[in-house]
Design an enzyme around this catalytic site. Structure first.
Site, short mmCIF file in Angstrom:
data_model
loop_
_atom_site.label_atom_id
_atom_site.label_comp_id
_atom_site.label_asym_id
_atom_site.label_seq_id
_atom_site.Cartn_x
_atom_site.Cartn_y
_atom_site.Cartn_z
N LYS A 1 15.13 -9.14 -4.98
CA LYS A 1 14.17 -9.09 -3.87
C LYS A 1 13.58 -10.48 -3.63
O LYS A 1 13.44 -10.93 -2.49
CB LYS A 1 13.07 -8.06 -4.17
CG LYS A 1 13.58 -6.63 -4.05
CD LYS A 1 12.62 -5.56 -4.56
CE LYS A 1 13.31 -4.19 -4.50
NZ LYS A 1 12.50 -3.08 -5.01
N GLN B 1 7.14 -2.41 -8.25
CA GLN B 1 8.44 -1.88 -8.66
C GLN B 1 8.26 -0.64 -9.54
O GLN B 1 7.50 -0.66 -10.51
CB GLN B 1 9.23 -2.97 -9.40
CG GLN B 1 10.68 -2.61 -9.71
CD GLN B 1 11.54 -2.44 -8.46
OE1 GLN B 1 11.32 -3.08 -7.44
NE2 GLN B 1 12.52 -1.57 -8.53
N ASP C 1 7.24 -0.57 1.19
CA ASP C 1 8.13 0.47 0.65
C ASP C 1 8.01 1.76 1.46
O ASP C 1 8.85 2.65 1.33
CB ASP C 1 7.73 0.80 -0.80
CG ASP C 1 8.53 0.03 -1.84
OD1 ASP C 1 9.72 -0.21 -1.60
OD2 ASP C 1 7.95 -0.31 -2.89
#
Ligand code: GUN
Length: 284
Positions: free
Chosen positions: A52, A96, A119
């Site tokens: 990422k 995460q 997200d």
């Protein structure tokens, strides 16, 4: 023989578009920023986070990594999220998952500002997706749809079967297919007649997390098969939720693992971060 949909190629195109738009924003003095939080030392999470960050650098974003020790307390993690919510240079915040067991994932997701929730895990964003009025789409399902669009595959009126009902993939995936007028069935561990239901699918999305779970006898001749799984097989080799060798000859389109849905997730994250930066800076 199926046409193989290359997530590598489609994701490169998406990232190139994001990069171009990022350059235009930079000309206006805006640099999109993504904060990535990782707690503990899960090796898979480390790989994802590194990828990422690398993608951010490639498209021209600033990324900040917050690597916290496994013993981090809930209060410390929430305090960091709050700090990032209030930091103007940061447009997107990603924590995460999975988090170490003593931490409350739901509380952390709820604490991220919905405007920075790239997200699209926050209940407010999930609700917006449900009613089809959203800023951010969840990255993996959005990536699957991008692959479908890249081949001009029509969803309207098709029987779409999603195997898996996770909040991250299965449920939002079903919703995106429904938005495009698919007739959607979600299957899960308690589903009876799984094989028969899968056999009815014109578009089959596998998001079960079990290596080579989808076999040829579960797939209709000419189906579009989209594989979200990232697993290791008995030899430790990367494989999807679909038994590619068996299923490929029956499908009309198929996504490989690796090189299919995987690279799309990060490309869509870049797209969401760009959008977050535009919204927060009042750019159309
Ligand atoms: N863990 C596995 N997939 C994801 C994802 O898309 N986002 C976050 N934050 N964590 C994950």
């Amino acid at each position: 023989m199926a046409k193989v949909i290359s997530g590598k190629e489609v994701s490169a195109k998406v990232r190139a578009e994001v990069k171009t738009e990022c350059e235009q924003l930079k000309a206006q003095g805006i640099i999109p920023g993504l904060a990535v939080i990782i707690v503990g030392d899960d090796p898979a999470s480390r790989v994802y986070v590194n990828n990422k960050k690398k993608a951010c650098a490639e498209v021209g974003f600033v990324s900040e990594e917050y690597a916290l020790p496994a013993e981090t307390t809930q209060e410390e993690l929430l305090a960091l999220v709050e700090k990032l919510n209030n930091k103007p240079e940061i447009n997107g915040i990603l924590c995460q998952l999975p988090l170490p067991k003593h931490l409350d994932e739901k509380a952390v997701i709820n604490a991220i500002s919905p405007l920075k929730d790239v997200d699209a895990f926050h209940p407010s964003n999930v609700g917006k997706i449900m009613i089809g009025d959203y800023h951010f789409l969840p990255c993996t399902p959005a990536g699957v749809m991008e692959l479908v669009h890249s081949e001009g595959i029509e969803v309207s009126g098709k029987n779409c079967v999603v195997i898996g009902r996770s909040n991250i993939v299965g449920k939002p995936m079903a919703m995106l297919l429904l938005h495009e007028n698919g007739t959607v069935t979600i299957c899960h561990s308690r589903t009876k007649n799984l094989k028969e239901i899968c056999q009815s699918a014109d578009i089959l999305v596998a998001a079960v997390g079990k290596p080579k779970f989808v076999k040829a006898d579960m797939v209709k001749e000419g189906a579009v098969v989209l594989d979200v799984g990232i697993n290791r097989d008995e030899n430790g080799k990367l494989c999807g939720d679909v038994d590619y060798q068996e299923v490929e000859p029956k499908a009309s389109y198929i996504t490989p693992v690796p090189g299919g849905v995987g690279p799309m997730t990060i490309a869509m994250l870049m797209k969401n971060t760009l959008k977050a930066a535009k919204i927060q800076n009042g750019v159309k």
